[in-house]
Motif scaffolding. Structure first.
Motif, short mmCIF file in Angstrom:
data_model
loop_
_atom_site.label_atom_id
_atom_site.label_comp_id
_atom_site.label_asym_id
_atom_site.label_seq_id
_atom_site.Cartn_x
_atom_site.Cartn_y
_atom_site.Cartn_z
N LYS A 163 47.72 33.14 34.85
CA LYS A 163 47.21 32.65 36.11
C LYS A 163 48.02 31.16 36.64
O LYS A 163 48.08 31.15 37.60
CB LYS A 163 45.64 32.17 35.78
N ALA A 164 48.51 30.66 35.61
CA ALA A 164 49.35 29.49 35.94
C ALA A 164 50.39 30.05 36.70
O ALA A 164 51.11 28.98 37.57
CB ALA A 164 49.71 28.63 34.89
N ARG A 165 51.01 30.90 36.47
CA ARG A 165 52.36 31.70 37.35
C ARG A 165 51.92 32.37 38.65
O ARG A 165 52.77 32.88 39.14
CB ARG A 165 52.81 32.65 36.48
N GLY A 166 50.29 32.31 39.01
CA GLY A 166 50.14 32.87 40.00
C GLY A 166 49.91 34.39 40.07
O GLY A 166 49.86 35.06 41.22
N ALA A 167 49.83 34.94 38.89
CA ALA A 167 49.60 36.42 38.73
C ALA A 167 48.21 36.67 39.07
O ALA A 167 47.48 35.93 39.08
CB ALA A 167 49.91 36.76 37.35
N TYR A 168 47.89 38.12 39.23
CA TYR A 168 46.53 38.56 39.55
C TYR A 168 46.20 39.18 37.98
O TYR A 168 47.02 40.20 37.79
CB TYR A 168 46.48 39.67 40.51
N VAL A 169 45.31 38.78 37.28
CA VAL A 169 45.13 39.02 35.94
C VAL A 169 43.97 40.06 35.82
O VAL A 169 43.00 39.72 36.20
CB VAL A 169 44.88 37.93 35.09
N ILE A 170 44.44 41.05 35.15
CA ILE A 170 43.25 42.01 34.65
C ILE A 170 43.49 42.21 33.08
O ILE A 170 44.37 42.04 32.58
CB ILE A 170 43.66 43.72 35.27
N ALA A 171 41.99 42.25 32.61
CA ALA A 171 41.94 41.81 31.30
C ALA A 171 40.95 42.81 30.38
O ALA A 171 40.15 43.28 31.11
CB ALA A 171 41.75 40.59 30.99
N THR A 172 41.43 43.33 29.30
CA THR A 172 40.45 43.92 28.35
C THR A 172 39.79 43.26 27.44
O THR A 172 40.36 42.34 26.91
CB THR A 172 40.99 45.42 27.90
N ALA A 173 38.56 43.46 27.09
CA ALA A 173 37.87 42.70 26.04
C ALA A 173 36.47 43.70 25.67
O ALA A 173 36.17 44.73 26.39
CB ALA A 173 37.50 41.33 26.55
N SER A 174 36.05 43.31 24.91
CA SER A 174 34.67 43.82 24.24
C SER A 174 33.38 43.29 24.92
O SER A 174 33.65 42.37 25.78
CB SER A 174 34.58 43.75 22.97
N THR A 175 32.80 43.99 24.92
CA THR A 175 31.34 43.80 25.64
C THR A 175 30.96 41.93 25.70
O THR A 175 30.65 41.47 26.45
CB THR A 175 29.91 44.49 25.43
N GLY A 176 30.64 41.69 24.43
CA GLY A 176 30.46 40.37 23.98
C GLY A 176 31.19 39.37 24.49
O GLY A 176 30.85 37.99 24.58
N LYS A 177 32.50 39.67 24.77
CA LYS A 177 33.72 38.78 25.18
C LYS A 177 34.05 38.97 26.85
O LYS A 177 34.66 37.84 26.98
CB LYS A 177 34.75 38.78 24.27
N VAL A 178 33.41 39.50 27.34
CA VAL A 178 33.74 39.85 28.76
C VAL A 178 33.48 38.67 29.74
O VAL A 178 34.40 37.90 30.32
CB VAL A 178 32.85 40.78 29.32
N GLY A 179 32.28 37.61 29.30
CA GLY A 179 32.01 36.38 30.11
C GLY A 179 33.12 35.39 29.55
O GLY A 179 33.69 34.63 30.50
N PHE A 180 33.61 35.35 28.35
CA PHE A 180 34.33 34.36 28.01
C PHE A 180 35.70 34.49 28.62
O PHE A 180 36.26 33.44 29.33
CB PHE A 180 34.67 34.58 26.65
N VAL A 181 36.22 35.62 28.99
CA VAL A 181 37.65 36.03 29.56
C VAL A 181 37.41 35.62 30.97
O VAL A 181 38.28 35.35 31.71
CB VAL A 181 37.75 37.67 29.23
N ARG A 182 36.29 36.12 31.62
CA ARG A 182 36.08 35.83 32.97
C ARG A 182 36.16 34.14 33.17
O ARG A 182 36.87 33.78 34.10
CB ARG A 182 34.83 36.27 33.52
N GLU A 183 35.63 33.15 32.11
CA GLU A 183 35.79 31.78 32.50
C GLU A 183 37.10 31.48 32.23
O GLU A 183 37.52 30.43 32.77
CB GLU A 183 34.87 31.25 31.36
N LEU A 184 38.03 32.21 31.47
CA LEU A 184 39.50 31.91 31.21
C LEU A 184 40.36 31.94 32.85
O LEU A 184 41.23 31.21 32.95
CB LEU A 184 40.11 32.67 30.43
#
Length: 310
Positions: A163-184
């Motif tokens: 994100k700091a490099r200006g990329a569009y980021v798609i991420a994979t995560a388990s159900t309980g960690k989806v919210g955390f990754v969105r916060e990133l």
């Protein structure tokens, strides 16, 4: 001094506190009073099997601490300087200890805004992400980046760096960690327990694969022509390069290397508030075995750190 040692390969129980002689810095080296040491999957691998060394070693590569003494020829640091980094990787560094030596140019000054625990959580994982995204894949603004296991040690830092490099980021995560990754800051988060990323994602420029196995071949299906999969999981993933070439794509297996230039970039991002390690668990040095148990469970979000100085 106290350090963590092992006499045999095996489970976390082989780790124990040992008393060893305090090292002395050689030419172009510094002696660091270790305040905190990060725990990484490579530590677990070396403990269990000998890893790249093929023999039992004193574990640990991440450190944050204070320079205690300098060897001949060192001009970058002086006793009392707060530093952090990843010395010697892929050679043994032995940072699970009260003191460790390091080539001076494998360390940088610790950002004032980070505690030693926060700083020790960064080096190996952040350098891995930096070298994969920037040095290997040359990620640029506007590119699409897919990051697997985005809540893990490398993954959650890779999201922030991309994100700091200006990329569009798609991420994979388990159900309980989806919210955390969105916060990133991830632009899209795929719950891999519900959705097959290989069917849902297309036109990706870069994939960061921290999992290995079937994830590499499946990730090729998400790439646009000329795209690259950077595998961090195991040397076995190197064979993916041939498969990728046949499809007009690229793939490569990468091992993180000691890198002062990269550490300066990591420190700058941390200073700017653009990069923070999520510290899941902090344990004292003598509970290194417990730290490895938690690491192997796969339940940690972010990093595990050993505190050496309270």
């Amino acid at each position: 001094m106290r350090a963590i040692g092992q006499d045999a390969f095996g489970g976390p129980e082989v780790l124990r506190v040992v008393e060893v002689e305090r090292p002395e810095p050689g030419p172009a080296e510094v002696l660091v009073r270790v305040h905190a040491a990060g725990v990484n999957p490579t530590d677990v691998w070396h403990r269990a099997s000998g890893g790249l060394a093929g023999k039992a070693i004193r574990l640990g590569w991440d450190l944050s601490g204070v320079v205690e003494a300098v060897g001949i020829g060192v001009t970058l640091f002086a006793p009392g300087d707060e530093v952090f980094g990843m010395p010697r990787q892929p050679l043994p560094a032995g940072t699970y200890a009260e003191y460790a030596t390091s080539p001076a140019r494998h360390l940088v000054r610790k950002p004032a805004g980070l505690s030693h625990v926060e700083a020790a959580a960064l080096p190996l994982a952040a350098l891995t992400a930096w070298q994969a995204l920037v040095d290997t894949a040359d990620v640029r603004a506007g590119q699409r980046v897919l990051i697997h296991a985005a809540a893990g040690g490398v993954g959650h830092l890779a999201v922030q760096i991309a994100k700091a490099r200006g990329a569009y980021v798609i991420a994979t995560a388990s159900t309980g960690k989806v919210g955390f990754v969105r916060e990133l800051g991830a632009d899209e988060v795929i719950d891999y327990t519900q959705t097959d990323f290989a069917e849902a994602v297309r036109d990706v420029d870069v994939v960061i694969d921290t999992i290995g196995g079937e994830y590499g071949p499946r990730s090729l299906r998400t790439l646009r022509p000329g795209g690259i999969v950077v595998s961090l999981a195991s040397p076995a993933e190197a064979q993916l390069a041939e498969v990728a070439r046949a499809q007009g794509l690229r793939a490569g297996f990468m091992i993180v290397e000691a890198d002062q230039a990269g550490m300066r970039e990591v420190a700058a991002l941390a200073e700017a508030g653009l990069l923070r390690a999520r510290v899941d668990t902090v344990l004292p040095l003598e509970l290194a075995a417990k730290a490895h148990e938690i690491s192997e469970s796969g339940r940690a979000t972010g990093k595990i750190v050993l505190s050496v100085v309270d």
